[in-house]
Design a protein around this motif. Structure first.
Motif, PDB file in Angstrom:
ATOM      1  N   VAL A  46      -4.105   0.982  12.707  1.00  0.00           N
ATOM      2  CA  VAL A  46      -4.133   0.436  11.398  1.00  0.00           C
ATOM      3  C   VAL A  46      -2.796   1.024  11.085  1.00  0.00           C
ATOM      4  CG1 VAL A  46      -4.460  -0.253   9.692  1.00  0.00           C
ATOM      5  CG2 VAL A  46      -6.051  -0.282  11.774  1.00  0.00           C
ATOM      6  N   ALA A  47      -2.656   1.853  10.838  1.00  0.00           N
ATOM      7  CA  ALA A  47      -1.957   2.883   9.404  1.00  0.00           C
ATOM      8  C   ALA A  47      -2.191   4.476   9.217  1.00  0.00           C
ATOM      9  CB  ALA A  47      -1.913   2.425   7.975  1.00  0.00           C
ATOM     10  N   TYR A  58       2.769   1.268  10.015  1.00  0.00           N
ATOM     11  CA  TYR A  58       1.504   0.633   9.826  1.00  0.00           C
ATOM     12  C   TYR A  58       1.293   0.167  11.856  1.00  0.00           C
ATOM     13  CZ  TYR A  58       1.089   0.024   4.821  1.00  0.00           C
ATOM     14  OH  TYR A  58       0.638   0.543   3.499  1.00  0.00           O
ATOM     15  N   VAL A  62       0.001  -5.911  10.543  1.00  0.00           N
ATOM     16  CA  VAL A  62      -0.743  -5.613   9.445  1.00  0.00           C
ATOM     17  C   VAL A  62       0.382  -6.781   8.369  1.00  0.00           C
ATOM     18  CG1 VAL A  62      -0.388  -3.933   6.974  1.00  0.00           C
ATOM     19  CG2 VAL A  62      -1.235  -3.644   9.364  1.00  0.00           C
ATOM     20  N   ARG A  65      -0.219  -6.893   4.464  1.00  0.00           N
ATOM     21  CA  ARG A  65      -1.133  -7.003   4.252  1.00  0.00           C
ATOM     22  C   ARG A  65      -1.708  -6.525   4.098  1.00  0.00           C
ATOM     23  NH1 ARG A  65      -4.480  -9.557   7.728  1.00  0.00           N
ATOM     24  NH2 ARG A  65      -3.503  -8.217   9.113  1.00  0.00           N
ATOM     25  N   PHE A  66      -2.008  -4.853   4.107  1.00  0.00           N
ATOM     26  CA  PHE A  66      -2.596  -3.747   4.395  1.00  0.00           C
ATOM     27  C   PHE A  66      -1.952  -2.925   3.615  1.00  0.00           C
ATOM     28  CE2 PHE A  66      -5.616  -4.559   8.584  1.00  0.00           C
ATOM     29  CZ  PHE A  66      -5.850  -6.050   7.552  1.00  0.00           C
ATOM     30  N   MET A  81      -6.998  -3.833   1.860  1.00  0.00           N
ATOM     31  CA  MET A  81      -6.464  -4.931   2.944  1.00  0.00           C
ATOM     32  C   MET A  81      -7.080  -5.796   2.394  1.00  0.00           C
ATOM     33  SD  MET A  81      -9.251  -3.720   6.257  1.00  0.00           S
ATOM     34  CE  MET A  81     -10.221  -4.233   5.617  1.00  0.00           C
ATOM     35  N   ASP A  88      -9.213  -9.859  12.214  1.00  0.00           N
ATOM     36  CA  ASP A  88      -8.846  -8.435  11.559  1.00  0.00           C
ATOM     37  C   ASP A  88     -10.625  -7.371  11.430  1.00  0.00           C
ATOM     38  OD1 ASP A  88      -7.189  -9.598   8.916  1.00  0.00           O
ATOM     39  OD2 ASP A  88      -6.797  -7.919  10.742  1.00  0.00           O
TER      40      ASP A  88
END
Length: 122
Positions: A46-47, A58, A62, A65-66, A81, A88
């Protein structure tokens, strides 16, 4: 050894927001990341954030958005998030590691938290 404890998961409607937290204790690592795993799927990057510089990367999905961040004084890493979607939905895991070469590879991380469930309803 580091102990990672995630919190902040829950049930949210599509378009909503959640902030996940990962509290770390014990050994300090260079990098802290979030991965997620949906039922029947591989664990997905994710990150990631570097503890000292704050550099971030990221996953492609993503799309802004995050946001991953850290508070070194609190030894805590966050994942904000926004605009969550049903896809998700997953268990989100915090991970700690030293290597920056393959930051999106789950095998590069040495310690993992127990995970926190995020469920997004449509």
């Amino acid at each position: 050894q580091v102990k990672l404890v995630e919190s902040g998961g829950g049930l949210v409607q599509a378009g909503g927001s959640l902030r996940l937290s990962c509290a770390a204790s014990g050994r300090t690592f260079s990098n802290y990341a979030w991965f997620r795993q949906a039922p029947g799927k591989e664990r997905q990057f994710v990150a990631v954030i570097r503890r000292i510089t704050g550099s971030t990367f990221y996953g492609d999905f993503v799309k802004g958005r995050f946001t991953i961040s850290r508070d070194n004084a609190k030894s805590t890493v966050y994942l904000q998030m926004n605009n969550l979607q049903p896809e998700d939905t997953a268990v989100y895991y915090c991970a700690a590691g030293q290597s920056w070469i393959s930051y999106n590879n789950k095998n590069e991380y040495e310690d993992w938290g127990q995970g926190t469930q995020v469920t997004v309803s449509s």
